[in-house]
Motif scaffolding. Sequence first.
Motif, mmCIF file in Angstrom:
data_model
loop_
_atom_site.group_PDB
_atom_site.id
_atom_site.type_symbol
_atom_site.label_atom_id
_atom_site.label_comp_id
_atom_site.label_asym_id
_atom_site.label_seq_id
_atom_site.Cartn_x
_atom_site.Cartn_y
_atom_site.Cartn_z
ATOM 1 N N UNK A 445 33.815 37.466 42.002
ATOM 2 C CA UNK A 445 32.402 37.338 41.658
ATOM 3 C C UNK A 445 32.281 36.232 40.524
ATOM 4 N N UNK A 446 31.152 36.068 40.320
ATOM 5 C CA UNK A 446 30.943 34.834 39.363
ATOM 6 C C UNK A 446 31.306 34.866 37.757
ATOM 7 N N UNK A 447 31.706 36.285 37.498
ATOM 8 C CA UNK A 447 32.506 36.456 36.254
ATOM 9 C C UNK A 447 33.932 36.261 36.343
ATOM 10 N N UNK A 448 34.477 35.930 37.498
ATOM 11 C CA UNK A 448 35.790 35.800 37.714
ATOM 12 C C UNK A 448 36.897 37.061 37.960
ATOM 13 N N UNK A 449 35.885 38.202 38.278
ATOM 14 C CA UNK A 449 36.749 39.401 38.424
ATOM 15 C C UNK A 449 36.953 39.606 39.922
ATOM 16 N N UNK A 450 38.330 39.950 40.221
ATOM 17 C CA UNK A 450 38.802 40.110 41.451
ATOM 18 C C UNK A 450 38.821 41.549 41.931
ATOM 19 N N UNK A 451 38.100 41.729 43.085
ATOM 20 C CA UNK A 451 38.124 43.245 43.748
ATOM 21 C C UNK A 451 38.427 43.222 45.025
ATOM 22 N N UNK A 452 38.620 44.150 45.761
ATOM 23 C CA UNK A 452 38.973 44.607 47.089
ATOM 24 C C UNK A 452 37.685 45.002 47.698
ATOM 25 N N UNK A 453 37.724 44.813 48.897
ATOM 26 C CA UNK A 453 36.515 45.162 49.797
ATOM 27 C C UNK A 453 37.150 45.799 51.234
ATOM 28 N N UNK A 454 36.413 46.603 51.887
ATOM 29 C CA UNK A 454 36.607 46.924 52.970
ATOM 30 C C UNK A 454 35.444 47.461 53.949
ATOM 31 N N UNK A 455 35.023 46.573 54.837
ATOM 32 C CA UNK A 455 33.620 46.723 55.445
ATOM 33 C C UNK A 455 32.795 46.294 54.303
ATOM 34 N N UNK A 456 31.770 47.209 53.878
ATOM 35 C CA UNK A 456 30.978 46.888 52.698
ATOM 36 C C UNK A 456 31.318 47.925 51.473
ATOM 37 N N UNK A 457 32.514 48.180 51.685
ATOM 38 C CA UNK A 457 32.868 49.078 50.336
ATOM 39 C C UNK A 457 33.719 48.076 49.395
ATOM 40 N N UNK A 458 33.429 48.179 48.136
ATOM 41 C CA UNK A 458 34.134 47.416 47.059
ATOM 42 C C UNK A 458 35.062 48.414 46.521
ATOM 43 N N UNK A 459 36.316 47.806 46.462
ATOM 44 C CA UNK A 459 37.503 48.756 46.039
ATOM 45 C C UNK A 459 38.109 48.203 44.911
ATOM 46 N N UNK A 461 40.505 49.621 41.601
ATOM 47 C CA UNK A 461 41.277 50.718 40.933
ATOM 48 C C UNK A 461 40.733 50.962 39.556
ATOM 49 N N UNK A 462 40.473 52.079 38.887
ATOM 50 C CA UNK A 462 40.147 52.270 37.637
ATOM 51 C C UNK A 462 41.047 51.856 36.697
ATOM 52 N N UNK A 463 40.368 50.928 35.635
ATOM 53 C CA UNK A 463 41.069 50.479 34.537
ATOM 54 C C UNK A 463 41.788 48.990 35.143
ATOM 55 N N UNK A 464 41.836 48.707 36.231
ATOM 56 C CA UNK A 464 42.418 47.487 36.666
ATOM 57 C C UNK A 464 41.576 46.268 36.208
ATOM 58 N N UNK A 465 42.557 45.211 35.786
ATOM 59 C CA UNK A 465 41.942 43.946 35.657
ATOM 60 C C UNK A 465 41.706 43.205 36.970
ATOM 61 N N UNK A 466 42.449 43.527 37.912
ATOM 62 C CA UNK A 466 42.343 42.850 39.132
ATOM 63 C C UNK A 466 42.888 43.947 40.225
ATOM 64 N N UNK A 467 42.069 43.814 41.298
ATOM 65 C CA UNK A 467 42.399 44.925 42.270
ATOM 66 C C UNK A 467 42.491 44.108 43.701
ATOM 67 N N UNK A 468 43.711 44.012 44.252
ATOM 68 C CA UNK A 468 43.906 43.596 45.596
ATOM 69 C C UNK A 468 43.756 44.610 46.816
ATOM 70 N N UNK A 469 43.028 44.520 47.821
ATOM 71 C CA UNK A 469 43.182 45.221 48.842
ATOM 72 C C UNK A 469 43.387 44.576 50.285
ATOM 73 N N UNK A 470 44.441 45.021 51.018
ATOM 74 C CA UNK A 470 44.927 44.199 52.062
ATOM 75 C C UNK A 470 44.628 44.977 53.739
ATOM 76 N N UNK A 471 44.629 46.028 53.631
ATOM 77 C CA UNK A 471 44.489 46.674 54.979
ATOM 78 C C UNK A 471 44.027 48.293 54.863
ATOM 79 N N UNK A 472 43.286 48.422 56.078
ATOM 80 C CA UNK A 472 42.894 49.820 56.010
ATOM 81 C C UNK A 472 43.355 50.236 57.591
#
Length: 607
Positions: A445-459, A461-472
Amino acid sequence: MRILNKSSSLFFLFTFFMCFNAFFPLNIDAQGNVQPVLASISDNYTFETIDVPDVNFLSLTASSDFEDYAGYTRSADGERDVAFTLIDGVFKTYEFPDAQNTYFFALGNNGNAAGHYEDSEGLFHGIVLENGKLRQYDFPGSVQTEIYGISDATGALTGNFTDESGVRRGFSADEIIEVPGATETFTDFVNASGGMVGSYIDADGIYHPYIRTPNGRFVSLDLPSAAQLEYFFVHGINDVNVVVARTKLVGGLPGTLVGTFQGGLKRFEVPGSVSTEGYNINQDGSIVGHYDTGDGLRHGFIARPITDPDEPVVDVPAPTPTLEELNYTFESINVPGVDYLAVTASSDFEDYAGYTRNADGKEVAFTLIAGAFTTYDFPDSQKTHFYALGNDGKAAGHYQDSDGLFHGVILENDELTQYDFPNAVQTEIYGISDATGALTGNFTDESGIRRGFSGDIIVESPGATETHAYFVDMSGRIVGSYVDAGGIYHPYMRQLNGRFISLDLPQAAMFEYFFVHGINDAGLSLADQNGSGMSSALLSDHYSTDYVHWYSQAALAQKGGILTKTILLSDTTTQRMDADTDSSQDFPLKKIANVMPTFSISSCQKV
């Protein structure tokens, strides 16, 4: 009747055609009419008999996902077979006018049934039950039509037809299904992802099971001792690709096999039965069919996998394999004239995608489908990569624009389109769901935080500085990794209820990165890790409630160090082995209770 059986291991779903060169481990070494010796999977199910008062012949051949049933029984005078439905406990019979026999072999979740009837001349015609009434269906140009499947998604009928020349072919909706070189093709069922199963007879009269991919490719298997089989029909497949097959040796009794083509089909029978014929498998893994008893009666049954936590199953610990015991063969995938081929994705049908270099040295995406190699370059991009490939030929990944930012790309109908997750500055796509078409990946996002997504779900992980999502996978489990506040990578699996299960990797501080790239419907995953700017892969094949069993043929080195070591991770130790010597050293592996994710190489051939 309810028979509860316990065994040394829970029934679990293997992947279907994970490696196409695997064969059914059917130990058919018998001679003559002796039945084959097969491992039984029956002990991993509970069995419930389906009976109707005053009905002593119930050939149950179809079910919905809601435990409604269909099939055929005997007429009141015992002279004919008549179709039946058993919906919400209500038993009804159906007989097509002037038919010798009437059969149902398919039942939709909406209560529609289908099958075929035998006319006065002995020819078969398809029938469909809608709104309580039967109508005839004949495939165009056919002399005979037999229906075996109904699609809950589209209502399409699947089955076989015979033309005026006497050739039998399969059909699904208005499409003709014919295996090249076959004298007869039988088509039985299509699952939600479009994988079609059936069998065919070759020029020598030998039966072969097959799967037909959504893009029309046939992949078939040679059965061991196939010449001894009177028939072999693959009747059902669910959306996690577990199949039920019906077979019979010449002069023998009908039998049923359950499992997967990759993991192996195992003998399946109702305890105490003379013969068992399984016809359908539901999305929860339950199997339906009918069985005969010694008194000449026929009963329907439903068999459910044992998953009741109040009925615990004692699990026998699996031995830790050595590197030499990891029974895989490896095959290079090359394209003539191409010396740089980064394969990053595959379908279940040995089609591939990834990225390569064009004549100018620019990285461009590619697909390799049915042997056809095609490259794709997003307009005005610095580079374009594919990281996902669906069974329908759709690919996805991302491209880098002129400012160095990444944007998702989707290949559909040979056209590239851009996809940006809502409010994202950057988007990277790594997965496509064959079940829903949902995209999975990461966004910034604009703040530079990396998150995962699957469909329209934001993924996230609690307390993570970065979350990588790869496959469902098809059941909705998401895999990836996250970075904690200390900069350490942790693999995770996100369950359907949103709960994250993560692992603390041994010697995790030594990894420059650790990414879990894939998970199949059996829960087997692929990961890669880097200790010195070069990647490697981790693989596993077992899990328990006390330890996570890790088996690895992976490179290990400190950040910025030299890549010199291979590691084997077991349930109790981390064994580091020199690449060029037999020396090794063991390190403790942290015990992790009640965690069940696994990691595995899946782009391989099991031997």
